[in-house]
Each structure stands twice: as structure tokens, then as C-alpha cells.
Design an enzyme around this catalytic site. Sequence first.
Site, short mmCIF file in Angstrom:
data_model
loop_
_atom_site.label_atom_id
_atom_site.label_comp_id
_atom_site.label_asym_id
_atom_site.label_seq_id
_atom_site.Cartn_x
_atom_site.Cartn_y
_atom_site.Cartn_z
N GLU B 255 0.99 -1.17 -0.17
CA GLU B 255 0.10 -0.02 0.13
C GLU B 255 0.97 1.37 0.06
O GLU B 255 1.58 1.64 1.12
CB GLU B 255 -0.86 -0.01 0.96
N CYS B 289 -1.63 8.99 2.63
CA CYS B 289 -1.36 8.57 1.15
C CYS B 289 -2.33 8.58 0.33
O CYS B 289 -2.11 8.74 -0.96
CB CYS B 289 -0.89 6.96 1.37
N GLU B 386 4.35 13.23 -4.75
CA GLU B 386 3.57 12.96 -3.41
C GLU B 386 4.15 13.96 -2.49
O GLU B 386 5.47 13.71 -2.35
CB GLU B 386 3.46 11.80 -2.94
#
Lengths: 288, 475
Positions: B255, B289, B386
Amino acid sequence: MSERLAVRKTYKLFIGGAFPRSESGRSYEVTSSKGDFLANAARASRKDARDAVVAARKAFPGWSGATAYNRGQILYRIAEMLEGRRAQFVAEITAVGGVGAKQAGDMVDATVDRLVWYAGWSDKIGAVVGSANPVAGPYFNLSSPEPTGVVAVIAPQTGPLLGLVSAIAPVIVTGNTCVVVACERVPLPAITLAEVLATSDLPGGVVNILTGSAAEIAPWLAGHMDVNGIDLTGADAELAVTCEELAAENLKRVLRPPAGPVDWLAEPGIGRMTAFLETKTVWHPIGV
Amino acid sequence: MFEYAPAPESRDIVDIRPSYGLFIGGEWVDPQGEDRHKTVNPATEEVLAEVAWAGEADVDRAVQAATKAFPVWSAMPGAERAKYLFRIARIIQERSRELAVLETLDNGKPIREARDVDLPLVAAHFFYYAGWADKLAYAGFGENPRPLGVAGQVIPWNFPLLMLAWKIAPALACGNTVVLKPAETTPLTGLAFAEICRQAELPPGVVNIVTGAGETGAALVNHPGVDKVAFTGSTEVGRLIARSLAGTSKKLTLELGGKAANIVFEDAPLDQAVEGIVNGIFFNQGHVCCAGSRLLVQESVAAELLEALKRRLGTLRLGDPMDKNTDIGAINSAEQLARIRELTESGEAEGAERWSPACPIPDRGYWFPPTVFTGVAQSHRIAREEIFGPVLSVLTFRTPAEAVEKANNTPYGLSAGVWTEKGSLMLWTASKLRAGVVWSNTFNRFDPTSPFGGYKESGYGREGGRHGLEAYLAV
């Protein structure tokens, strides 16, 4: 009067619904197990592999966006077309040697039946692996499977027709498109299968078939950044490790090669479909 | 804006030891090496405790303990395993206030979020998977699905205890034993969980906690005795793990990162959308996330929406995470703060326009004000990478097709948001988005029954729900 000379078929690649030769001009000799010449098959290059990925990507929105009913109908149509060419496949399989006409016929029959089996899954897999989730709050919450995208399939080196179709059908029935590397030693049934696919209303590019060296082509696909998943069933142990390492670069979904020999006649289960399915979960508030 | 009197939560409820060992085979053991590091409160830079960084020999010991416990745990009737998990869930509820305070001290997140989001979800996750332990035959993975063996689990620092719950609860329910490594900046709630395992009288070795950094994690995932690897963290590390597991029979779920698009159509209820945007990117300081880090707003309402958004951001309170009124806490570490600064500087350098509300920053600790970039192009780093901080990049679109095109123009595919009152447009957009979770007219909702995980480079496998069992069963 001399005996009539047969008109031989040229075996080419299958990319984007067309049958091009390898852009490299390369071919390799396909022989029977006794060494008799059967044909010159195309030996796909890196450029061919990349062209095939482009074709598969282009076909993805349409194929994944088609209704499940429509995809099921088309898989069933492939079964119908394959049944009609039964004799040709039996001839091609027996020409390689080592397999009698009866056994080859059984394999072709099983291939047709396998396609019919998968055709029926198109509009059922979502109900089996999807779910409505009872979250602790006023939300509608639904999980449903979606195709992964473009999948590279390293076809089994055994079962040049049944194994091949058993690898392709679960990938495409759910809406993926694919680039297939055919069995290297026995590639001719794969190209004849392409002729079946081309006449089954399957949109061009959904299945692309390359012949040639798996050891050469598979790493190109495993490292390709626009391929989303790879089925390594036909890769030997060393090639599988190389491909899995390359696949990590864009985190491809990897179906590892089976631990032992596969009985392609056995009912396959849903694992080959779920290996290339994503789960999407959609939330929406409930209220007035 | 109203002034609020400070409402600090008391930290007296937690009892932090000066130093922690490793939790292996149900006991606290000293590490073989001398490698010890301090964990600090990111809001004050105060040292909270010293923890061991486990080496290869320590990891080996933990894997052996888990291996030894596996035959007993996996053979135990599911109903009995369930009762242990229910016990754990109850103890977490009983100690939730203490755990929330500990989480806030070690992580820097607002106590309001630790108390109202993290802890309730942690307990719920154990309750949910407890119930599966004796019902696995009905889960759709065959009549007698088998566990895999020893699970090596590596978790991040953004939701330390919640990520632990997401990893340990399904693994144990399915009959696996685990070795878990918490993140090096947030080890304390994981170590507190070890005590909870003891209170629950969980058989020794079923859960082992080894603290440390990347090298400890690498030793764990590469240990030959580990049968299953589960990792939550950066895509970069996920890639390394996927590569190192090539050729093994270890099962892997990942993940990883995200760069979620939050799409606002012109007919959306703008006030609700503003709340959703704020929750999407400023929840947990943007250390999420699945954060809605790219706002895609339809051109016709962009000016109106941005004005309302800026007005709302002016009311956010940044500061002491232990204050119950705080909306935005501390950045978890100096390293993360440096990364956020570097990326936001690139945003300005590449030509985007930066805006933050007037926002006093405390003198000590790691802080970053809520920040909005407008005039962002898809090629800018702040639109592609990110940031994992309280930074929103705003882009505009004209048509639904353009919105989808831009939303999917990323190697990530973890989550997305859609704001519209038109049901058919919402469902059309949701179906076109290549993301594992789509929040429509809401954002950042989590539930143990709801599968979570990504498409593309956001990883593979699902956590939560029936789907989450698959990662821990031989199927």
C-alpha cells in the site's frame, strides 16, 4: 500430370487486429519433433513488442468499457469460430509430433469448452468478488472489480492451444487487453488462433500475439512502463526471476509461474481472473 | 474568528518508559547490538524515550519466535482465535484515551484526530476481523482456507496504531503469526500494543514487535523464514521490496503513495466541497497516502470556490497537538519537514502561486502552515510528486472528460474524490477514475468493512473487508 503443389500459409504476428511480419524482418524455423520443416515463423523484435503494447493500450478503453454481456458474447463467438476450424488445429498439433489425432482432438474440444466456460464468467465475476460493504455510518459503499489494464502473457510452453487459450481467456473476459508471447517451439496454433480471433468480432488490439524467443521478448514486456500486469506461466525459473525484478519498476501485478506441471484439462478456478482485477470502492453519503 | 481558551489534554495518563527493548516471544528482550535511538515529540522536540534498532540477529530471533508459535496458533479453532482478537479490541477501547495521547505525543497529530478517528478505527478493525476468524470457510476462498505462516509487516509513521491494526488483525484472524516493525519515528504505540498482547494473554510469539529503521525492515522482509510480506509506505521502498522478493514464494501486498485528484464540478454544493477539500488535504497534516492533494475544479466555479476555501483555511488552528481545539498539528519529523519545504520551493520556482493563511508558527518543533498553490501545471513537481504534507495544488478543467484525463495523469492510483449533485455524472466519473477508492461528495472516510488499496504504482492487494483476508490466506 504432376500432383498439385500446396499453397502454404505465411505465419505472421498479430498486432492491433492486423497480421504484420516482424518489422525486423527476422524469422525462425519451426520444425516437428522429428526435425521436419513446418514453417518460418516471425521472430518478434523489441519494436514489435512495443507496437503490440500500443495496440493493447489503444484497445483498452473500448474493451473495458464494453458491457460484460457483450464481452461474454464475443468470447462465445471465439468458441464457435474455433470449433469450425477443429480439423485445422488437429492437423497443426499432430504435425508437430508426439500427439495422436485423438488426443489432439480432445485438446481442441477442451479449448472450445474452456472458452465457453470463461464466456459465462463475464457478467458473474463482479457479483462473486464484489461486495456491498456495511460501513458504520450513513454511506453507500460498494466494491467492484475492474480490469488491471494491459497484461503481458507469457504463454505456457506446454499446451500450445489449450494452455494458450486458458491463459488468454481469463485475462480478456474481465476487460483487460493483452500482449501474448506464444509458445516458442510450437507457435503455429497461436497464429491460427489469431485468425480465429480476427473473425470473432473481437476488437483489434484486445489480443496481440507475438512469436519468437520468450527469453528475448518477455523482459521487454516485463520492463515496459505501460504494461500493468504480467502472467509468467510460460517463463522458466530464471526468466521468471528476471521478469519479476523488471516488473517491480512500475509495480506490475505478477502471476508467478506454477510450482509444478499444470493439468490444463482440470477446471481452472477463478484465480487467473482475479490475478488481473483491481478492486474499486466507491463511497457516497446517504441523507435527505 | 472566535478566540478559544486553550483546552490541553493531560499527558499524565501515559507512562512512557525511558527505554524500550524488543517484544519477542511474549517477552521484552534486549537487542544484541547497542544501536539505540531517541524518539521525540515533533511538536516540542522533547525526547520521549529511547528505543532499540533491531539488527539481523534480533529479526532472526523474532521470526523464529513467530515460526515456533505458528503451529499452535494456526491449529487453534477459529472461535478461540476470535476471542483473543475480541479481547484485544476491548483492551484497546478500555485504554483508548491513553493510546490516543501516546499517539499524539509521538506522532504530532491533533489529539482530536487521534481520539476521534485513529483509536475508534483501531478498535473497530480488531472487532471486525475477530469475527472472521471462525467464518473463513464462508469468505469465498475455498472450504478450508489455510494461513500462510509468518507475516513480516512494515508500517509507516502517519497512522502508527491504525496501520498496525490493519496489518495484525487480518493476519491473526487467518491464523498467521507476525513480526511487525513500526516506523522509526513513531514506535511508542506499537510498543504499547505489545503490552496489550500480554494483557490479552495472547500466546507468546504470535505477535512480535521489532523496532528500527529501513535496515531492520529490509532484514525482516528478506528473512527466509517469512512467508508473507505486507508493507505500507513509499512507492520507492515498495519497488525495492517487490524486486527483492522476485523468485521467492513470499506473498506480497503493498500500500504505497498517492497523488489523489479531488474533482469539483460546477454544480457541486460548494460549502460542502470546501469542507471535503480541507478534510482531504489538511487532515493529519496531509500525512495521508490517499490525501486529496490535487484539487481539480471546474473553471466556471474556480474563483468562487477558491475564495471560500481561503476563507475557511483562515479559521484553521495550527499548534499544540495536545490542545483539543487544534486542527493542524506538527509535521512528524525534521526530514519530512525538509522534504515538504523542498517540494514547495520547487512549486514557486516552477511558476505556481503560493498562498497560506496568516498562521503563527510555534518556536519549537516541526511545523508547516496550510498551503495552497494556484496556477499549477500538470508538469509541475507539486502536481506529480507526493508531498505528504499540508499542501494543496489547484488545477482547473472545462469538461468532465478533461477532468478525468487530468485526474488519471499520474503513475499513482490510490484514491480520488468527486463533487457533484448529479448522480449520473458522479457514477460516470467514478467509473472512469483509475483509483482504488473513490469518495463522492465526501473524502477520507475509512471503515474496516471497506476494502482499501491502490491501482498502478500505488501498490497491490486490499486491506479491509472480505477482500483483506486474501492477503493472509493461501489462495
